[in-house]
Design a protein around this motif. Structure first.
Motif, mmCIF file in Angstrom:
data_model
loop_
_atom_site.group_PDB
_atom_site.id
_atom_site.type_symbol
_atom_site.label_atom_id
_atom_site.label_comp_id
_atom_site.label_asym_id
_atom_site.label_seq_id
_atom_site.Cartn_x
_atom_site.Cartn_y
_atom_site.Cartn_z
ATOM 1 N N PHE A 33 0.830 -1.215 0.000
ATOM 2 C CA PHE A 33 0.000 0.000 0.000
ATOM 3 C C PHE A 33 0.859 1.258 0.000
ATOM 4 C CE2 PHE A 33 -2.117 -3.321 2.451
ATOM 5 C CZ PHE A 33 -3.379 -3.387 1.873
ATOM 6 N N GLU A 34 0.294 2.321 -0.589
ATOM 7 C CA GLU A 34 0.823 3.676 -0.442
ATOM 8 C C GLU A 34 -0.140 4.462 0.430
ATOM 9 O OE1 GLU A 34 1.358 5.800 -4.062
ATOM 10 O OE2 GLU A 34 2.757 4.335 -4.916
ATOM 11 N N VAL A 35 0.396 5.188 1.414
ATOM 12 C CA VAL A 35 -0.407 6.083 2.250
ATOM 13 C C VAL A 35 0.037 7.512 1.943
ATOM 14 C CG1 VAL A 35 -1.019 6.750 4.597
ATOM 15 C CG2 VAL A 35 -0.653 4.337 4.041
ATOM 16 N N HIS A 36 -0.872 8.344 1.444
ATOM 17 C CA HIS A 36 -0.543 9.714 1.061
ATOM 18 C C HIS A 36 -0.865 10.681 2.202
ATOM 19 C CE1 HIS A 36 -0.829 8.803 -3.544
ATOM 20 N NE2 HIS A 36 -0.097 7.922 -2.877
ATOM 21 N N VAL A 46 -5.269 6.228 0.413
ATOM 22 C CA VAL A 46 -4.580 4.948 0.619
ATOM 23 C C VAL A 46 -4.770 4.143 -0.667
ATOM 24 C CG1 VAL A 46 -4.437 2.809 1.932
ATOM 25 C CG2 VAL A 46 -4.955 4.955 3.110
ATOM 26 N N ILE A 47 -3.676 3.814 -1.321
ATOM 27 C CA ILE A 47 -3.744 3.143 -2.625
ATOM 28 C C ILE A 47 -3.163 1.739 -2.505
ATOM 29 C CG2 ILE A 47 -2.991 3.198 -5.025
ATOM 30 C CD1 ILE A 47 -2.825 6.218 -4.803
ATOM 31 N N ARG A 143 -12.686 2.962 1.096
ATOM 32 C CA ARG A 143 -13.741 2.028 0.701
ATOM 33 C C ARG A 143 -13.644 0.784 1.580
ATOM 34 N NH1 ARG A 143 -11.066 2.599 -4.117
ATOM 35 N NH2 ARG A 143 -10.722 0.345 -4.117
ATOM 36 N N GLU A 144 -14.724 0.034 1.644
ATOM 37 C CA GLU A 144 -14.761 -1.139 2.513
ATOM 38 C C GLU A 144 -13.750 -2.188 2.070
ATOM 39 O OE1 GLU A 144 -15.617 -2.883 5.865
ATOM 40 O OE2 GLU A 144 -16.552 -0.987 5.227
ATOM 41 N N ASP A 145 -13.566 -2.334 0.749
ATOM 42 C CA ASP A 145 -12.619 -3.346 0.269
ATOM 43 C C ASP A 145 -11.183 -2.973 0.633
ATOM 44 O OD1 ASP A 145 -12.849 -1.173 -1.512
ATOM 45 O OD2 ASP A 145 -11.926 -2.329 -3.122
ATOM 46 N N VAL A 146 -10.866 -1.645 0.633
ATOM 47 C CA VAL A 146 -9.516 -1.226 1.025
ATOM 48 C C VAL A 146 -9.313 -1.447 2.518
ATOM 49 C CG1 VAL A 146 -7.902 0.710 1.122
ATOM 50 C CG2 VAL A 146 -9.408 0.442 -0.855
#
Length: 618
Positions: A33-36, A46-47, A143-146
């Motif tokens: 993950f990337e946290v911006h 959060v990507i 989102r819930e999936d993230v």
């Protein structure tokens, strides 16, 4: 020796792509993950890393050193899991975030406060957020999936959103981390030293690795990695030395060998799976074609050397030369003629690893030179050479012939190691491998739709290679000369000629009844005919006369083929054949069948005339 070899290869990689390798005090981490963060330290995005199909993938970054976690809560700097970064804000463990805040404050205390760095300010503000404030930032952001992905684990890196730069690449933060590490090392005032068993250097006791790095990408091991070197019981204590102090290795050397082994295991060009074992291999060289040479011996085709833009592959590429080794052997070429561009003195290594709970066990380790392995593998190819085998089989393809249904899970244990050891050390093939192969021949049936056959070219080649090496080991030159590449019509070996006869009888049946019959004599009588010929062949010969009389087109020709082979057999069929003789039977059968389907096969009338002329000359 294994750790020393990996450590030595680390220095080759350092000269090759040193800028991309982690420096001392840093680690290569697989990140999910990337946290911006924005200027105020708020989380703005959060990507998760995913591939084209939307499935999670990982990217590798060099981050501040991440030693193996040996306690329940142990934070990392600038790269960690969601438990540590967010804690109860995502309904995860708040204790983890509190420990992370404590560590990061200690590290950032060493930062140069005179420098005007917005990344540092954003980071300091990020670690000040309490649970409610963080939860409020996530309320509409995730989102819930993230959320689900974050909770399932996976490392996160921080990115400063205004500039798009990763915080672990910020030089001011790196200096703070390095000063923190030096301060930690200076707290050990002991003058005691110890020799590192890998590098040979004398280092302070405080620089000896207490825990060795986790090794990942081993089939069947834990996804988080397993230890190659580990001591965790009182019974392992020796002279008061606990854990990995039993095998003193400097942190620098441990990080180096761990980095190299993980890099090799993550690269498909340097590893191959063989049932429950992972085999990793490398040459002590920076030349790519020498690495490809080793990969070509072990793996299925990975596409190296293929042509571009739809063009055919270069026939002189390393992989294509390995693929065509069978035809080169038949043309009389030797290894050094074929691979003259390799440095024959280059050292190579092959390491077999299997999982064992939270640890790894070494199945085998082999060291040699490319010249040695080349000559031994070429000898292996010579022994395999047989008519009908046009492409060079890899070790994986050979092993699949031992599995029921060609399913890896059906390969008996230890077969992979036995096969590799025989090839790499130039030894006779294991009797267990040969016995398993004969069992598969007895038990399997043809499946032309999948390209699977009871006696295919690879199985026949394996039998031939096993027998040749066994006879050579016993210095039996007579039998060694009996097993040729193509049909040996002058052979006097009873088992070989029985196999030829069985092929003639099968052809007679197929010619008379057509290809649509439900079961041939091979399906019904192979096991009995190859093991106890006296009980089966009289019946088969009687049956063949009915087929000959029914077949107006090929009957006469097939009958002469039968009579010709019968002339090479004794008056009485043997009552029993040993397992090795059953292997010779299979080769005779395979050779004869191959002779039926050559492009020079004559028409029926010409064939009969040819047989009559042969009998007249005799």
């Amino acid at each position: 020796m294994i750790l020393q070899a990996l450590h030595s290869y680390y220095h080759i990689l350092l000269g090759q792509d040193g800028d991309n390798m982690p420096r001392e005090g840093y680690s290569a981490a697989d990140v999910s993950f990337e946290v911006h963060l924005d200027e105020s330290g708020k989380v703005v995005d959060v990507i998760p890393y995913v591939n084209e199909k939307g499935k999670p993938v990982k990217r590798t970054f060099n981050v501040p050193e991440q030693v193996k976690r040996c306690v329940n809560v142990f934070p990392y700097f600038l790269c960690d899991k969601a438990d540590y970064l967010f804690g109860a804000a995502l309904s995860l463990r708040e204790t983890c975030r509190k420990e992370l805040q404590s560590l990061w404050r200690k590290v950032l205390a060493y930062a140069d406060t005179d420098a005007d760095t917005p990344e540092l300010e954003a980071l300091l503000r990020f670690i000040k957020w309490d649970t409610e404030e963080l939860a409020g930032q996530f309320e509409r952001l995730l989102r819930e999936d993230v959320r689900t992905l974050l909770a399932s684990g996976g490392l996160c890196v921080l990115k400063y959103a205004p500039t798009g730069r990763f915080l672990q690449d910020n030089r001011l933060l790196q200096k703070a981390w390095e000063r923190y590490l030096k301060a930690q090392a200076d707290t050990d005032h002991s003058d005691a030293t110890q020799r590192c068993l890998v590098s040979g250097e004398i280092v302070p006791v405080g620089e000896i690795a207490r825990l060795h790095p986790n090794i990942k990408n081993v089939v069947g091991a834990q996804s988080s990695g397993a230890a190659l070197v580990s001591f965790n019981k009182d019974s392992f204590i020796s002279f008061g030395r606990e854990q990995s102090f039993n095998a003193p290795t400097s942190k620098k050397a441990a990080d180096a060998y761990g980095y190299v082994l993980n890099k090799l295991l993550a690269d498909p060009r340097h590893r191959v799976r063989m049932n429950d074992m992972t085999v990793v291999f490398w040459a002590e060289s920076s030349l790519d074609h020498e690495q490809i040479f080793l990969a070509s011996l072990m793996q299925e085709d990975q596409g190296d050397g293929d042509g571009e833009n739809g063009q055919p592959p270069d026939p002189e590429s390393v992989r294509e030369r390995v693929k065509s080794a069978m035809s080169r052997v038949r043309n009389g070429q030797e290894f050094r003629d074929t691979f003259g561009d390799l440095h024959f003195e280059t050292t190579f290594y092959v390491l077999g690893i299997s999982p064992n709970a939270a640890r790894l066990s070494i199945r085998f380790f082999y060291k040699g030179t490319l010249g040695e392995i080349g000559e031994r593998v070429w000898s292996h190819y010579k022994d395999l050479a047989i008519v009908g085998l046009e492409r060079t089989p890899t070790v994986r393809q050979l092993l699949k012939e031992l599995a029921g249904g060609h399913d890896w899970s059906n390969i008996p244990p230890n077969m992979e190691g036995q096969m590799l050891r025989s090839i790499l050390q130039g030894l006779p093939y294991s009797k267990a491998v040969f016995a398993q192969l004969m069992n598969r021949i007895r038990g399997d049936s043809d499946d032309p739709r999948k390209g699977l056959y009871k006696i295919g070219s690879i199985r026949a080649a394996m039998i031939k290679a096993y027998l040749l090496r066994a006879y050579r080991s016993n210095q039996d030159k007579t039998m060694e000369g009996e097993l040729s590449v193509a049909e040996n019509k002058d052979s006097t070996n009873v088992a070989y000629n029985l196999g030829r006869l069985f092929a003639c009888l099968e052809k007679t049946q197929a010619s008379a009844l057509g290809a649509g019959i439900n079961a041939t004599i091979r399906d019904r009588f192979w096991g009995a005919a190859s093991a106890s010929p006296a009980n089966v062949f009289p019946r088969l010969l009687h049956l063949a006369q009915h087929h000959v009389s029914k077949d107006e087109k090929w009957g006469g020709y097939n009958n002469h083929l039968i009579q010709d082979v019968m002339g090479s057999l004794p008056d009485r069929f043997p009552r029993r054949l040993t397992l090795e003789e059953q292997g010779i039977f299979a080769i005779g059968y395979y050779h004869k069948r191959q002779s039926f389907y050559t492009s020079s096969s004559p028409e029926p009338a010409d064939a009969l005339q040819e047989v009559e002329q042969t009998k007249t000359h005799k």
